[in-house]
Design a protein around this motif. Structure first.
Motif, PDB file in Angstrom:
ATOM      1  N   CYS A   1       0.859  -1.257  -0.009  1.00  0.00           N
ATOM      2  CA  CYS A   1       0.021   0.034  -0.294  1.00  0.00           C
ATOM      3  C   CYS A   1       0.607   1.585  -0.435  1.00  0.00           C
ATOM      4  CB  CYS A   1      -0.634   0.160   1.168  1.00  0.00           C
ATOM      5  SG  CYS A   1      -1.558   1.129   1.328  1.00  0.00           S
ATOM      6  N   PRO A   2       0.625   1.949  -0.669  1.00  0.00           N
ATOM      7  CA  PRO A   2       1.557   3.572  -0.944  1.00  0.00           C
ATOM      8  C   PRO A   2       1.910   4.454  -0.048  1.00  0.00           C
ATOM      9  CG  PRO A   2      -0.270   3.478  -2.231  1.00  0.00           C
ATOM     10  CD  PRO A   2      -0.465   1.933  -2.222  1.00  0.00           C
ATOM     11  N   ASP A   3       0.410   4.092   0.653  1.00  0.00           N
ATOM     12  CA  ASP A   3      -0.232   5.230   2.134  1.00  0.00           C
ATOM     13  C   ASP A   3       0.470   4.368   3.516  1.00  0.00           C
ATOM     14  OD1 ASP A   3      -1.117   6.694   0.075  1.00  0.00           O
ATOM     15  OD2 ASP A   3      -3.221   5.646   0.336  1.00  0.00           O
ATOM     16  N   CYS A   4      -0.324   3.265   3.358  1.00  0.00           N
ATOM     17  CA  CYS A   4       0.122   2.802   4.746  1.00  0.00           C
ATOM     18  C   CYS A   4       1.372   2.347   5.230  1.00  0.00           C
ATOM     19  CB  CYS A   4      -1.087   2.331   5.406  1.00  0.00           C
ATOM     20  SG  CYS A   4      -1.271   1.282   4.489  1.00  0.00           S
ATOM     21  N   GLY A   5       1.970   1.315   3.702  1.00  0.00           N
ATOM     22  CA  GLY A   5       3.027   0.666   3.614  1.00  0.00           C
ATOM     23  C   GLY A   5       3.066  -1.485   3.884  1.00  0.00           C
ATOM     24  N   LYS A   6       1.981  -1.446   3.944  1.00  0.00           N
ATOM     25  CA  LYS A   6       1.008  -2.259   4.338  1.00  0.00           C
ATOM     26  C   LYS A   6       1.071  -3.511   3.380  1.00  0.00           C
ATOM     27  CE  LYS A   6      -3.539  -5.201   6.483  1.00  0.00           C
ATOM     28  NZ  LYS A   6      -4.492  -4.560   6.836  1.00  0.00           N
TER      29      LYS A   6
END
Length: 276
Positions: A208-213
């Protein structure tokens, strides 16, 4: 061309020397051969072949790549060798070297236009692939990585019979890993008594580009069950990255930065298994 003393399979080999189909060139000294295989095309097999070879080279080994995917030879482009032409003598072909010293042989080095189709029947293709092993001056190599053609056809069979492969790395994507396609390739290798070093699952997840998940694209429970039933090791899971799928447009260093720790583990596991 038998030359058992220089065969990478000589240690612990129990084959009948009279009926053994493996061929070796006495001018070459190749210590270990890794074949990279997939049940079908489009799973990133060639890119992963190149990444394995590059990482082995970074670890200080002498490395070569044999591009056995005759009808779809993409290794030269992935290595930035587009337009190169192989030389040689009347008896031997000379591989092309990358800037970092990896020796490479591919059909694209022998044809005038890489976009020309290879309209050959199976026996002719198999013969060329066999020559890439017996008639190329590989010299001293610690590892030769073979980018196999997809599937279980004539060329794959020829390679398994005539080239002393020490182990196979199977490449798949999650939705295909538990399928009949992969099972066929695995069972073919086992029937030919070739060790399967493990599976690399490409395009396994996205970050995920926002949270890195880490986001898994497919259910992993069936995959774990399949690996257990088939007695296979999962060498590594690779994320879906444009730098892998479009390796020819990116520098290896950009791929290496994001996948360094993953490929370090994968390659060191391969080396460890081959030393057993």
């Amino acid at each position: 061309m038998g030359e058992c003393s220089i065969c990478p399979l000589s240690k612990g080999c129990s084959k009948d020397k009279e009926n053994c189909m493996v061929k070796n060139n006495p001018l070459n000294n190749v210590k270990k051969i890794i074949a990279v295989m997939s049940g079908k095309g489009g799973v990133g097999k060639s890119s992963i072949s190149v990444l394995i070879a590059k990482h082995l080279k970074q670890l200080g080994y002498n490395v070569g790549i044999l591009d056995a995917d005759i009808t779809g030879p993409s290794v030269p482009r992935l290595l930035g060798l587009r337009g190169k032409r192989a030389g040689g003598t009347e008896e031997m072909m000379l591989p092309i070297k990358t800037f970092d010293g990896i020796k490479v042989m591919s059909l694209n080095f022998l044809i005038e236009n890489e976009d020309d189709p290879v309209i050959w029947r199976g026996p002719m293709i198999s013969g060329v692939v066999e020559q890439f092993w017996t008639d190329v001056l590989w010299g001293d190599l610690d590892y030769l990585v073979i980018d196999m053609p997809p599937g279980t056809g004539d060329v794959a069979l020829t390679l398994m019979q005539s080239v002393p492969i020490n182990g196979i790395v199977m490449v798949s994507v999650p939705q295909d890993l538990v399928s009949m396609i992969v099972s066929k390739a695995i069972n073919m290798a086992r029937k030919m008594n070739i060790n399967i070093l493990g599976v690399i699952e490409n395009m396994s997840y996205i970050i995920c580009p926002d949270c890195g998940k880490k986001i898994k694209l497919f259910n992993g429970e069936n995959i774990d069950k399949f690996l257990k039933e088939m007695n296979l090791k999962l060498l590594g899971e690779l994320p879906m990255l444009s730098s892998i799928s479009n390796l020819s447009e990116y520098s290896y260093e950009s791929v290496n930065e994001s996948l360094e720790w993953i490929f370090d583990l994968i390659v060191k596991n391969i080396i460890k298994d081959l030393e057993v």
